[in-house]
Design a protein around this motif. Structure first.
Motif, PDB file in Angstrom:
ATOM      1  N   GLY A  27      30.797 -59.395 -27.218  1.00 27.26           N
ATOM      2  CA  GLY A  27      31.067 -59.527 -25.782  1.00 27.26           C
ATOM      3  C   GLY A  27      30.339 -58.465 -24.977  1.00 27.26           C
ATOM      4  O   GLY A  27      30.137 -58.606 -23.781  1.00 27.26           O
ATOM      5  N   TYR A  28      29.929 -57.362 -25.649  1.00 26.16           N
ATOM      6  CA  TYR A  28      29.167 -56.313 -24.965  1.00 26.16           C
ATOM      7  C   TYR A  28      27.745 -56.783 -24.703  1.00 26.16           C
ATOM      8  O   TYR A  28      27.244 -57.662 -25.401  1.00 26.16           O
ATOM      9  CB  TYR A  28      29.145 -55.029 -25.806  1.00 26.16           C
ATOM     10  CG  TYR A  28      30.336 -54.148 -25.550  1.00 26.16           C
ATOM     11  CD1 TYR A  28      30.259 -53.096 -24.648  1.00 26.16           C
ATOM     12  CD2 TYR A  28      31.546 -54.377 -26.194  1.00 26.16           C
ATOM     13  CE1 TYR A  28      31.362 -52.286 -24.400  1.00 26.16           C
ATOM     14  CE2 TYR A  28      32.654 -53.579 -25.952  1.00 26.16           C
ATOM     15  CZ  TYR A  28      32.551 -52.537 -25.050  1.00 26.16           C
ATOM     16  OH  TYR A  28      33.634 -51.751 -24.792  1.00 26.16           O
ATOM     17  N   HIS A  29      27.126 -56.166 -23.711  1.00 22.26           N
ATOM     18  CA  HIS A  29      25.754 -56.533 -23.360  1.00 22.26           C
ATOM     19  C   HIS A  29      24.772 -55.460 -23.798  1.00 22.26           C
ATOM     20  O   HIS A  29      25.055 -54.271 -23.701  1.00 22.26           O
ATOM     21  CB  HIS A  29      25.630 -56.729 -21.847  1.00 22.26           C
ATOM     22  CG  HIS A  29      26.368 -57.923 -21.345  1.00 22.26           C
ATOM     23  ND1 HIS A  29      27.725 -57.922 -21.148  1.00 22.26           N
ATOM     24  CD2 HIS A  29      25.935 -59.171 -21.030  1.00 22.26           C
ATOM     25  CE1 HIS A  29      28.103 -59.113 -20.714  1.00 22.26           C
ATOM     26  NE2 HIS A  29      27.046 -59.889 -20.638  1.00 22.26           N
ATOM     27  N   LEU A  31      21.486 -53.372 -23.044  1.00 22.07           N
ATOM     28  CA  LEU A  31      20.925 -52.872 -21.781  1.00 22.07           C
ATOM     29  C   LEU A  31      19.511 -52.370 -21.985  1.00 22.07           C
ATOM     30  O   LEU A  31      19.106 -52.063 -23.102  1.00 22.07           O
ATOM     31  CB  LEU A  31      21.729 -51.663 -21.284  1.00 22.07           C
ATOM     32  CG  LEU A  31      23.243 -51.759 -21.257  1.00 22.07           C
ATOM     33  CD1 LEU A  31      23.836 -50.379 -21.005  1.00 22.07           C
ATOM     34  CD2 LEU A  31      23.647 -52.722 -20.167  1.00 22.07           C
ATOM     35  N   ARG A 154      23.180 -50.246 -26.460  1.00 19.79           N
ATOM     36  CA  ARG A 154      24.286 -49.890 -25.583  1.00 19.79           C
ATOM     37  C   ARG A 154      24.141 -48.428 -25.188  1.00 19.79           C
ATOM     38  O   ARG A 154      25.104 -47.693 -25.092  1.00 19.79           O
ATOM     39  CB  ARG A 154      25.615 -50.150 -26.279  1.00 19.79           C
ATOM     40  CG  ARG A 154      26.021 -51.609 -26.136  1.00 19.79           C
ATOM     41  CD  ARG A 154      27.492 -51.766 -26.447  1.00 19.79           C
ATOM     42  NE  ARG A 154      27.683 -52.490 -27.674  1.00 19.79           N
ATOM     43  CZ  ARG A 154      28.740 -52.321 -28.467  1.00 19.79           C
ATOM     44  NH1 ARG A 154      29.643 -51.412 -28.188  1.00 19.79           N
ATOM     45  NH2 ARG A 154      28.860 -53.047 -29.543  1.00 19.79           N
ATOM     46  N   THR A 180      33.457 -51.935 -13.589  1.00 14.48           N
ATOM     47  CA  THR A 180      32.332 -52.246 -14.478  1.00 14.48           C
ATOM     48  C   THR A 180      32.564 -53.534 -15.273  1.00 14.48           C
ATOM     49  O   THR A 180      31.667 -54.378 -15.364  1.00 14.48           O
ATOM     50  CB  THR A 180      32.089 -51.073 -15.453  1.00 14.48           C
ATOM     51  OG1 THR A 180      31.844 -49.909 -14.663  1.00 14.48           O
ATOM     52  CG2 THR A 180      30.915 -51.326 -16.361  1.00 14.48           C
ATOM     53  N   ALA A 181      33.771 -53.685 -15.836  1.00 14.78           N
ATOM     54  CA  ALA A 181      34.041 -54.876 -16.665  1.00 14.78           C
ATOM     55  C   ALA A 181      33.872 -56.147 -15.833  1.00 14.78           C
ATOM     56  O   ALA A 181      33.303 -57.140 -16.299  1.00 14.78           O
ATOM     57  CB  ALA A 181      35.442 -54.796 -17.246  1.00 14.78           C
ATOM     58  N   PHE A 184      30.148 -56.950 -15.292  1.00 14.35           N
ATOM     59  CA  PHE A 184      29.539 -57.594 -16.460  1.00 14.35           C
ATOM     60  C   PHE A 184      29.954 -59.061 -16.537  1.00 14.35           C
ATOM     61  O   PHE A 184      29.153 -59.927 -16.913  1.00 14.35           O
ATOM     62  CB  PHE A 184      29.931 -56.862 -17.753  1.00 14.35           C
ATOM     63  CG  PHE A 184      29.019 -55.701 -18.078  1.00 14.35           C
ATOM     64  CD1 PHE A 184      27.738 -55.926 -18.553  1.00 14.35           C
ATOM     65  CD2 PHE A 184      29.439 -54.391 -17.910  1.00 14.35           C
ATOM     66  CE1 PHE A 184      26.889 -54.869 -18.862  1.00 14.35           C
ATOM     67  CE2 PHE A 184      28.603 -53.329 -18.215  1.00 14.35           C
ATOM     68  CZ  PHE A 184      27.332 -53.563 -18.690  1.00 14.35           C
TER      69      PHE A 184
HETATM   70  O1  C5P Z   1      31.947 -48.966 -21.080  1.00 15.69           O
HETATM   71  P1  C5P Z   1      33.105 -49.439 -20.230  1.00 15.69           P
HETATM   72  O2  C5P Z   1      34.444 -49.203 -20.869  1.00 15.69           O
HETATM   73  O3  C5P Z   1      33.041 -49.014 -18.797  1.00 15.69           O
HETATM   74  O4  C5P Z   1      32.958 -51.043 -20.193  1.00 15.69           O
HETATM   75  C1  C5P Z   1      33.892 -51.849 -19.558  1.00 15.69           C
HETATM   76  C2  C5P Z   1      33.640 -53.300 -19.957  1.00 15.69           C
HETATM   77  O5  C5P Z   1      32.350 -53.715 -19.500  1.00 15.69           O
HETATM   78  C3  C5P Z   1      33.633 -53.593 -21.438  1.00 15.69           C
HETATM   79  O6  C5P Z   1      34.925 -53.831 -21.923  1.00 15.69           O
HETATM   80  C4  C5P Z   1      32.758 -54.838 -21.516  1.00 15.69           C
HETATM   81  O7  C5P Z   1      33.497 -55.988 -21.164  1.00 15.69           O
HETATM   82  C5  C5P Z   1      31.745 -54.604 -20.425  1.00 15.69           C
HETATM   83  N1  C5P Z   1      30.517 -54.034 -20.971  1.00 15.69           N
HETATM   84  C6  C5P Z   1      29.554 -54.866 -21.484  1.00 15.69           C
HETATM   85  N2  C5P Z   1      28.391 -54.347 -21.999  1.00 15.69           N
HETATM   86  C7  C5P Z   1      28.174 -53.009 -21.980  1.00 15.69           C
HETATM   87  C8  C5P Z   1      29.118 -52.123 -21.451  1.00 15.69           C
HETATM   88  C9  C5P Z   1      30.299 -52.678 -20.963  1.00 15.69           C
HETATM   89  O8  C5P Z   1      29.730 -56.094 -21.500  1.00 15.69           O
HETATM   90  N3  C5P Z   1      27.015 -52.532 -22.484  1.00 15.69           N
END
Ligand code: C5P
Length: 293
Positions: A27-29, A31, A154, A180-181, A184
């Motif tokens: 689910g993370y992206h 970057l 990441r 932030t979530a 995304f």
């Molecule tokens: O890193 P942080 O806790 O601020 O991230 C919040 C949310 O943002 C994560 O739970 C995720 O859903 C999303 N996220 C993402 N990809 C990333 C960083 C965060 O999808 N590289």
């Protein structure tokens, strides 16, 4: 005698460029981002001549100490370094909280650097980077002393770059934040309809001078965030009208920054009401740990 306390200015970051790549199965992206450090900083001090584990913070409400990223960084460090010491962390906040400037991550990075300077057995750079990575995507960069770096994954893959001449930065802080979530999720939802696969060639020479960085500057979060908060676009326009060479949002916002060679006083006139303005500079070198006793 070995020092038991040290301090460090935890300097903030801006994202000169930020592109969101593929979404992982987690689910993370992934970057791709060009990070720059600026001189706006929290003051962080850590003392280890205590049996308690404490964090006190002045200047902003950052929630319960045990949930604080800097506190979690210290706990993770002690476990990894097999150093069952107490710690007293003191933070004076100046970096706005939750605005895309990496304040909490900078504090965590500063705690890791301080503890590594005080530890009886310092961790390797690789072990420190692994701890940083577990704490969040901005922490690995903010645990280094690189003023400028290109990062992938990441945030754990870093190419430290030659610093660029210091430039004036104007930070515009809107009276709202962006979670932030949620940001995304907005990106993920928009890409279900239209997947992004934009090829790009980054020329190394562009990373060596501001003219090249101007061409690379970008932020994928701007479109979905501006859609919900049009005031961000007004800030960007005011910075460009005031002569900014680069005007972008930092991270997932809501902070908008302008980079200037010469700033016209006109900038401030065009900003939406309620926007706070903070002046800063990009760095040619990052602060170093100061041992205190
Ligand atoms: O890193 P942080 O806790 O601020 O991230 C919040 C949310 O943002 C994560 O739970 C995720 O859903 C999303 N996220 C993402 N990809 C990333 C960083 C965060 O999808 N590289």
């Amino acid at each position: 005698m070995t020092a038991t306390a040290a301090s460090l200015d935890a300097q903030a970051k801006i994202n000169l460029s930020l592109r969101i790549l593929a979404r992982e199965a987690s689910g993370y992206h992934q970057l791709e981002t060009l990070f720059a450090r600026i001189d706006l900083a929290d003051s962080v001090r850590v003392a280890t001549d205590t049996t308690l584990r404490e964090l006190t913070c002045t200047g902003a409400d950052v929630g319960p100490p045990e949930r604080n990223l800097a506190f979690r960084a210290a706990e993770a460090f002690m476990a990894e370094a097999k150093w069952p010491s107490g710690f007293q962390i003191t933070i004076e906040k100046r970096i706005p909280v939750g605005g895309g400037l990496g304040g909490g991550s900078a504090d965590a990075g500063a705690v890791l650097r301080i503890l590594n300077a005080l530890a009886p057995n310092a961790l390797s750079d690789a072990a420190l980077a692994t701890l940083a990575f577990r704490l969040g995507a901005d922490v690995p960069f903010l645990t280094t002393d690189a003023p400028l770096a290109l990062a992938w994954g990441r945030g754990e893959r870093l190419l430290a770059l030659n610093s660029l001449p210091a430039r004036e930065v104007v930070l515009c802080l809107p009276p709202f934040g962006v979670e932030t979530a949620a940001a995304f999720q907005w990106i993920a939802a928009s890409r279900e309809e239209e997947p992004l696969r934009a090829p790009a060639l980054i020329r190394a020479a562009d990373l060596d001078r501001w003219d090249g960085v101007v061409r690379l500057a970008h932020n994928d979060f701007e479109t979905p965030v501006i859609h919900r908060h049009p005031g961000i676009a007004t800030c960007l326009e005011a910075l460009v009208a005031g002569g900014a060479r680069i005007a972008r949002m930092s991270g997932s916002g809501s902070t908008v920054f302008g980079i200037f060679e010469r700033r016209s006083p006109a900038v401030l006139a065009g900003l939406p009401r309620g926007t706070r303005v903070v002046g800063a500079r990009t760095l040619t070198s990052v602060a170093q740990v100061r041992l205190l006793d």
